[in-house]
Scaffold this active site. Sequence first.
Site, short mmCIF file in Angstrom:
data_model
loop_
_atom_site.label_atom_id
_atom_site.label_comp_id
_atom_site.label_asym_id
_atom_site.label_seq_id
_atom_site.Cartn_x
_atom_site.Cartn_y
_atom_site.Cartn_z
N THR A 41 -1.48 10.24 -5.12
CA THR A 41 -0.28 9.96 -5.93
C THR A 41 -0.72 9.05 -7.08
OG1 THR A 41 0.30 7.90 -4.82
CG2 THR A 41 1.14 9.96 -3.82
N THR A 136 4.12 -3.65 7.51
CA THR A 136 4.39 -4.78 6.63
C THR A 136 5.36 -5.78 7.27
OG1 THR A 136 5.59 -5.33 4.59
CG2 THR A 136 6.10 -3.23 5.55
N ASP A 137 5.26 -7.03 6.88
CA ASP A 137 6.22 -8.04 7.35
C ASP A 137 7.64 -7.75 6.84
OD1 ASP A 137 5.82 -8.70 4.66
OD2 ASP A 137 5.28 -10.80 5.03
N GLU A 138 7.74 -6.87 5.82
CA GLU A 138 9.06 -6.61 5.23
C GLU A 138 10.00 -5.92 6.21
OE1 GLU A 138 8.99 -5.35 1.13
OE2 GLU A 138 6.97 -6.12 0.87
N TYR A 161 12.25 0.95 1.00
CA TYR A 161 10.82 0.91 1.39
C TYR A 161 10.66 0.34 2.79
CZ TYR A 161 6.22 -1.24 1.95
OH TYR A 161 5.02 -1.65 2.47
N LYS A 165 9.40 2.02 6.42
CA LYS A 165 8.28 1.51 7.22
C LYS A 165 8.75 1.15 8.63
CE LYS A 165 4.57 0.88 6.11
NZ LYS A 165 3.37 1.75 6.08
N LYS A 200 2.44 -4.22 -9.00
CA LYS A 200 2.75 -5.30 -8.06
C LYS A 200 2.51 -6.64 -8.76
CE LYS A 200 3.32 -2.26 -4.69
NZ LYS A 200 2.25 -1.70 -3.92
N TYR A 218 11.71 -12.01 -11.49
CA TYR A 218 13.00 -11.55 -11.01
C TYR A 218 13.86 -12.73 -10.54
CZ TYR A 218 10.62 -6.95 -10.57
OH TYR A 218 9.92 -5.80 -10.78
N PRO A 293 17.77 -5.77 -6.73
CA PRO A 293 18.85 -5.67 -5.74
C PRO A 293 18.29 -5.81 -4.31
CG PRO A 293 18.89 -3.81 -7.28
CD PRO A 293 17.62 -4.55 -7.53
P1 NAD Z 1 -0.91 1.95 -2.30
O1 NAD Z 1 0.38 2.40 -2.87
O2 NAD Z 1 -1.89 1.21 -3.16
O3 NAD Z 1 -1.71 3.21 -1.71
C1 NAD Z 1 -1.07 4.23 -0.99
C2 NAD Z 1 -2.06 5.40 -0.88
O4 NAD Z 1 -1.43 6.43 -0.08
C3 NAD Z 1 -2.39 6.04 -2.24
O5 NAD Z 1 -3.78 6.26 -2.33
C4 NAD Z 1 -1.62 7.35 -2.21
O6 NAD Z 1 -2.24 8.38 -2.98
C5 NAD Z 1 -1.63 7.68 -0.72
N1 NAD Z 1 -0.53 8.57 -0.32
C6 NAD Z 1 0.79 8.44 -0.62
N2 NAD Z 1 1.48 9.47 -0.08
C7 NAD Z 1 0.60 10.25 0.59
C8 NAD Z 1 0.71 11.44 1.35
N3 NAD Z 1 1.89 12.04 1.53
N4 NAD Z 1 -0.41 11.97 1.88
C9 NAD Z 1 -1.63 11.39 1.69
N5 NAD Z 1 -1.79 10.26 0.97
C10 NAD Z 1 -0.69 9.70 0.43
O7 NAD Z 1 -0.53 1.11 -1.02
P2 NAD Z 1 -1.25 -0.18 -0.40
O8 NAD Z 1 -0.74 -1.39 -1.07
O9 NAD Z 1 -2.70 0.07 -0.32
O10 NAD Z 1 -0.61 -0.16 1.06
C11 NAD Z 1 -1.23 0.58 2.11
C12 NAD Z 1 -0.40 0.43 3.37
O11 NAD Z 1 -0.31 -0.94 3.72
C13 NAD Z 1 1.03 0.94 3.21
O12 NAD Z 1 1.38 1.63 4.40
C14 NAD Z 1 1.86 -0.32 3.05
O13 NAD Z 1 3.15 -0.14 3.57
C15 NAD Z 1 1.05 -1.32 3.87
N6 NAD Z 1 1.15 -2.73 3.44
C16 NAD Z 1 0.94 -3.08 2.14
C17 NAD Z 1 0.97 -4.43 1.78
C18 NAD Z 1 0.69 -4.88 0.35
O14 NAD Z 1 0.77 -6.08 0.06
N7 NAD Z 1 0.31 -4.00 -0.56
C19 NAD Z 1 1.23 -5.41 2.74
C20 NAD Z 1 1.44 -5.00 4.06
C21 NAD Z 1 1.38 -3.67 4.39
P1 TYD Z 2 5.77 -7.23 -5.18
O1 TYD Z 2 4.38 -7.45 -5.65
O2 TYD Z 2 6.52 -6.05 -5.70
O3 TYD Z 2 5.72 -7.23 -3.59
P2 TYD Z 2 6.95 -7.26 -2.51
O4 TYD Z 2 8.22 -6.91 -3.18
O5 TYD Z 2 6.51 -6.19 -1.55
O6 TYD Z 2 6.94 -8.63 -1.94
O7 TYD Z 2 6.63 -8.53 -5.53
C1 TYD Z 2 6.25 -9.81 -5.06
C2 TYD Z 2 7.36 -10.77 -5.45
O8 TYD Z 2 7.37 -10.91 -6.87
C3 TYD Z 2 8.74 -10.28 -5.08
O9 TYD Z 2 9.55 -11.41 -4.71
C4 TYD Z 2 9.27 -9.67 -6.36
C5 TYD Z 2 8.61 -10.50 -7.43
N1 TYD Z 2 8.29 -9.81 -8.70
C6 TYD Z 2 8.66 -10.38 -9.92
O10 TYD Z 2 9.29 -11.45 -9.97
N2 TYD Z 2 8.30 -9.74 -11.06
C7 TYD Z 2 7.63 -8.55 -11.05
O11 TYD Z 2 7.33 -7.98 -12.15
C8 TYD Z 2 7.24 -7.98 -9.79
C9 TYD Z 2 6.49 -6.69 -9.73
C10 TYD Z 2 7.59 -8.66 -8.64
#
Ligand code: NAD
Ligand code: TYD
Length: 357
Positions: A41, A136-138, A161, A165, A200, A218, A293
């Site tokens: 994606t 995720t902790d979310e 989201y 999860k 992010k 935000y 929101p």
């Molecule tokens: P990301 O969005 O960077 O990567 C997601 C990957 O999944 C991408 O490479 C995408 O191409 C692939 N993908 C999406 N849909 C797919 C499908 N249908 N089939 C095959 N591949 C597919 O996400 P991330 O930040 O690396 O997060 C990875 C995992 O960790 C997620 O499950 C997320 O919920 C979890 N997580 C993320 C965080 C964070 O801070 N980013 C924290 C805790 C948990």
């Molecule tokens: P994000 O990186 O989207 O992670 P998550 O929503 O999964 O925690 O956002 C981290 C925090 O930062 C969240 O409280 C939302 C805020 N945020 C902003 O204030 N401005 C931004 O442009 C983004 C992307 C996030």
Amino acid sequence: MSFTPSSLLVTGGAGFIGSNFIHSFIANNPECRITNLDCLTYAGNLENLTALEGNAQYSFVKGDIGDAALVARLLAEQRIDAVVHFAAESHVDRSITGPEIFVRTNVLGTQILLEESRKQWQSGSVADFRFLQISTDEVYGSLGDTGYFTEGTPLAANSPYSASKAGADLLVRAYHETFGMPTLNTRCSNNYGPYHFPEKLIPLLIHNIIGKKPLPVYGDGLNVRDWLHVCDHAVAIETVLKKAIPGSVYNIGGNNEWKNIDIVNLVCDLLDGRLGRVAGENRSLITFVKDRPGHDRRYAIDAAKLTSDLGWKPCYTFEQGIAETIDWYLANQKWVSEVTSGAYRDYYQNQYCGGAV
Ligand code: NAD
Ligand code: TYD
């Protein structure tokens, strides 16, 4: 309890955490093969894995976790004995503007993966098996000023989201309870580090500061997140995969809480010096915008179970991790411009759900 995988199916390994995990796991486990299934994606980028080109331990398959026939073929052909499931739609803002794909990928995709994994486990073609759901902790919702999420905190997801999860986590639990399948579930706090898509917070700040663009904060900027370096997360996942008792859930966190506005100020200040700007210049880019929101106020993880049961603790201090991350983005501007231009540009621009910045 100890489990030594020989052939891993990693889903979503071209994304942020998945690619960091693959690098870390390959370096630590020269005997284990990894098949990376990713449909690429906007968030998946093979550039994250170029260092593994020609590595016989690693192979990439472009495909969807919702393609049951493909998943079944890979599990059988590669004699997969562990699935580490990262693939997901992962951005809260996108789940507000378009929730359907979150349910399709995160809930239905996980169910298809679980079902095919159950057949592989029950076929007896591998000696032992694990399915590790990366979550995720979310899923726990939002905290007030005090307290922590433990593994016993009830699920109370607030965004599409996190709801998707939580749905996937419950399916993983159900496959353990109903079929006895050896599943595991980790729930981690916010990650930061290399290869993080710049939608992010932290990579977006770095990217916008370099380009002298507004830094959208935000609401009042006082929401709190607990930040963990992605390499510490990767090691925690490996630890749980190898050492945890099937059926268990582990929280993963950095014990490192920051208000958003404090992170924004810190990244601004660290980049002033590196970009040769006068002190305080980057802070002038800060722009308060309409709140997200359903914006969760505070996340804070209690990871004591992981430390006491399995001996994991983070290696990075935040001071070291954030400095290295900023330097990585400065040194990898080509990667940043690639993932924010061309085919990715529309996705990148269409991210904010609160209104114009
Ligand atoms: P990301 O969005 O960077 O990567 C997601 C990957 O999944 C991408 O490479 C995408 O191409 C692939 N993908 C999406 N849909 C797919 C499908 N249908 N089939 C095959 N591949 C597919 O996400 P991330 O930040 O690396 O997060 C990875 C995992 O960790 C997620 O499950 C997320 O919920 C979890 N997580 C993320 C965080 C964070 O801070 N980013 C924290 C805790 C948990
Ligand atoms: P994000 O990186 O989207 O992670 P998550 O929503 O999964 O925690 O956002 C981290 C925090 O930062 C969240 O409280 C939302 C805020 N945020 C902003 O204030 N401005 C931004 O442009 C983004 C992307 C996030």
